[in-house]
Design a protein around this motif. Structure first.
Motif, PDB file in Angstrom:
ATOM      1  N   MET A  79       9.144  18.547  51.964  1.00 22.59           N
ATOM      2  CA  MET A  79       8.744  19.938  52.203  1.00 22.59           C
ATOM      3  C   MET A  79       9.461  20.484  53.433  1.00 22.59           C
ATOM      4  O   MET A  79       9.974  21.612  53.415  1.00 22.59           O
ATOM      5  CB  MET A  79       7.227  20.017  52.383  1.00 22.59           C
ATOM      6  CG  MET A  79       6.705  21.391  52.767  1.00 22.59           C
ATOM      7  SD  MET A  79       4.891  21.451  52.843  1.00 22.59           S
ATOM      8  CE  MET A  79       4.567  20.535  54.374  1.00 22.59           C
ATOM      9  N   LEU A  80       9.519  19.704  54.486  1.00 28.34           N
ATOM     10  CA  LEU A  80      10.163  20.145  55.720  1.00 28.34           C
ATOM     11  C   LEU A  80      11.668  20.293  55.536  1.00 28.34           C
ATOM     12  O   LEU A  80      12.292  21.194  56.111  1.00 28.34           O
ATOM     13  CB  LEU A  80       9.844  19.173  56.853  1.00 28.34           C
ATOM     14  CG  LEU A  80       8.358  19.125  57.261  1.00 28.34           C
ATOM     15  CD1 LEU A  80       8.093  17.930  58.169  1.00 28.34           C
ATOM     16  CD2 LEU A  80       7.920  20.421  57.935  1.00 28.34           C
ATOM     17  N   ARG A  81      12.254  19.415  54.744  1.00 30.23           N
ATOM     18  CA  ARG A  81      13.693  19.521  54.465  1.00 30.23           C
ATOM     19  C   ARG A  81      14.011  20.742  53.607  1.00 30.23           C
ATOM     20  O   ARG A  81      15.116  21.294  53.692  1.00 30.23           O
ATOM     21  CB  ARG A  81      14.188  18.257  53.749  1.00 30.23           C
ATOM     22  CG  ARG A  81      14.211  16.996  54.598  1.00 30.23           C
ATOM     23  CD  ARG A  81      14.923  15.872  53.863  1.00 30.23           C
ATOM     24  NE  ARG A  81      14.912  14.628  54.634  1.00 30.23           N
ATOM     25  CZ  ARG A  81      14.176  13.569  54.329  1.00 30.23           C
ATOM     26  NH1 ARG A  81      13.385  13.592  53.266  1.00 30.23           N
ATOM     27  NH2 ARG A  81      14.221  12.489  55.071  1.00 30.23           N
ATOM     28  N   ALA A  82      13.059  21.151  52.777  1.00 27.19           N
ATOM     29  CA  ALA A  82      13.328  22.205  51.795  1.00 27.19           C
ATOM     30  C   ALA A  82      13.279  23.613  52.370  1.00 27.19           C
ATOM     31  O   ALA A  82      13.951  24.514  51.863  1.00 27.19           O
ATOM     32  CB  ALA A  82      12.330  22.086  50.631  1.00 27.19           C
ATOM     33  N   VAL A  83      12.471  23.830  53.412  1.00 29.56           N
ATOM     34  CA  VAL A  83      12.217  25.195  53.887  1.00 29.56           C
ATOM     35  C   VAL A  83      13.220  25.616  54.958  1.00 29.56           C
ATOM     36  O   VAL A  83      13.900  24.795  55.569  1.00 29.56           O
ATOM     37  CB  VAL A  83      10.782  25.336  54.446  1.00 29.56           C
ATOM     38  CG1 VAL A  83       9.763  25.064  53.345  1.00 29.56           C
ATOM     39  CG2 VAL A  83      10.558  24.407  55.643  1.00 29.56           C
ATOM     40  N   ALA A  84      13.274  26.939  55.183  1.00 33.02           N
ATOM     41  CA  ALA A  84      14.166  27.486  56.210  1.00 33.02           C
ATOM     42  C   ALA A  84      13.697  27.131  57.607  1.00 33.02           C
ATOM     43  O   ALA A  84      14.516  26.935  58.509  1.00 33.02           O
ATOM     44  CB  ALA A  84      14.271  29.004  56.051  1.00 33.02           C
ATOM     45  N   LEU A  85      12.382  27.072  57.795  1.00 34.69           N
ATOM     46  CA  LEU A  85      11.833  26.812  59.126  1.00 34.69           C
ATOM     47  C   LEU A  85      10.832  25.659  59.086  1.00 34.69           C
ATOM     48  O   LEU A  85       9.645  25.857  58.838  1.00 34.69           O
ATOM     49  CB  LEU A  85      11.158  28.073  59.674  1.00 34.69           C
ATOM     50  CG  LEU A  85      10.483  27.943  61.053  1.00 34.69           C
ATOM     51  CD1 LEU A  85      11.464  27.441  62.108  1.00 34.69           C
ATOM     52  CD2 LEU A  85       9.872  29.275  61.469  1.00 34.69           C
ATOM     53  N   PRO A  86      11.295  24.424  59.321  1.00 35.89           N
ATOM     54  CA  PRO A  86      10.372  23.286  59.392  1.00 35.89           C
ATOM     55  C   PRO A  86       9.806  23.156  60.800  1.00 35.89           C
ATOM     56  O   PRO A  86      10.544  23.225  61.789  1.00 35.89           O
ATOM     57  CB  PRO A  86      11.272  22.094  59.049  1.00 35.89           C
ATOM     58  CG  PRO A  86      12.641  22.515  59.476  1.00 35.89           C
ATOM     59  CD  PRO A  86      12.702  24.021  59.393  1.00 35.89           C
ATOM     60  N   ILE A  87       8.490  22.955  60.886  1.00 40.57           N
ATOM     61  CA  ILE A  87       7.794  22.875  62.171  1.00 40.57           C
ATOM     62  C   ILE A  87       6.991  21.584  62.227  1.00 40.57           C
ATOM     63  O   ILE A  87       6.217  21.279  61.309  1.00 40.57           O
ATOM     64  CB  ILE A  87       6.865  24.084  62.378  1.00 40.57           C
ATOM     65  CG1 ILE A  87       7.657  25.391  62.294  1.00 40.57           C
ATOM     66  CG2 ILE A  87       6.130  23.983  63.713  1.00 40.57           C
ATOM     67  CD1 ILE A  87       6.784  26.639  62.287  1.00 40.57           C
TER      68      ILE A  87
END
Length: 284
Positions: A228-236
């Motif tokens: 999920m974090l790799r897929a999105v524009a802004l991983p937090i």
């Protein structure tokens, strides 16, 4: 970076406090985001019934990523809208291995949690929310029940306080073709189909809401959040996240004991406001 139109929230270790509660400050931040036109969705390893309880407390959007990405679910529909189950033979082998080792485990089948009386004692000591109680079905042997009814399994959740037993169990499970083994905390293992993950499921959910991953942020803390974090524009990353999670992320917020999600949401809203001002100043 694009303006953020959707925020995905992991639950355990992220949107939930260390006491597994939703803080009022987090709910207030979710409401501010939604009032600003940003979708806020739950993305969790929990089954629909459990996730639904917390999503309602958060005042999040109706659609959720559940079962570690193996299912999409609806709060209002009280069930799955999509399932990506494990190959049947591989799932039965995995369930049998867990039962043989003597681990406490839950087997996710659509909206139902299959557990044995032994499992019920283990989980019942700390799982008391309505979603768990209404989702569980106690059977003498989960493996036999699955085999007798030829059920499709979405996920297997295994819990132990013994790290050595967890490592041994993981090594055994990883020898079974057709499944994927991961973890959402130091005391558990999660087994799903290799075709499913939170990133893939979140992409499907984004399309349903008329947006995409290039305009999405995600907040997480553990191994089952990687995709999920790799897929999105802004991983937090949460302040309490693992080092591997932090290495994947563009931002780091405070811990789940320090309103980390609320602070991250407010930072996203400030970013969006800056994007709007920039567009206005440039005449776009």
């Amino acid at each position: 970076m694009n303006k953020i139109k959707l925020i995905a929230l992991d639950l355990d270790g992220t949107a939930l406090t260390p006491q597994n509660k939703v803080a009022e400050t987090t709910t207030d931040a979710v409401r501010r985001a939604r009032e600003a036109g940003v979708h806020v969705v739950v993305s969790t390893g929990r089954i629909c019934g459990e996730a639904r309880d917390f999503a309602i407390d958060l005042d999040a959007d109706d659609l959720m990523v559940t079962s570690g990405g193996a299912t999409l679910s609806s709060i209002s529909g009280e069930g799955c809208t999509m399932r990506m189950s494990m190959p049947w033979e591989a799932a039965v082998r995995a369930a049998a291995a867990v039962e043989r080792i003597g681990m406490i485990a839950m087997i996710y089948v659509g909206e139902t949690l299959l557990i044995t009386p032994y499992d019920d004692l283990g989980f019942g000591s700390y799982k008391t929310n309505e979603g768990y109680l209404t989702s569980k079905k106690v059977v003498p042997s989960v493996t036999e029940y699955i085999a007798d009814h030829h059920l499709s399994i979405d996920k297997i959740f295994v819990r132990s306080q013994d790290p050595v037993t967890l490592l041994r169990t993981r090594a055994i499970l990883e020898q079974i073709p057709g499944i994927r083994v991961m973890s959402s905390a130091a005391d558990n293992l999660e087994v799903i189909t290799p075709a499913a993950d939170k990133g893939t499921a979140l992409g499907m959910l984004c399309r349903d809401l008329g947006t995409d991953l290039d305009h999405a942020a995600a907040i997480g803390d553990s191994e089952n959040d990687f995709e999920m974090l790799r897929a999105v524009a802004l991983p937090i990353a949460m302040g309490n996240a693992s080092g591997e999670v932090k290495a994947l992320c563009r931002w780091e917020t405070d811990t789940n004991a320090e309103d980390g999600v609320a602070h991250a949401i407010d930072r996203i809203l400030a970013h969006n406001k800056a994007c709007d001002e920039q567009a206005e100043n440039s005449g776009i």
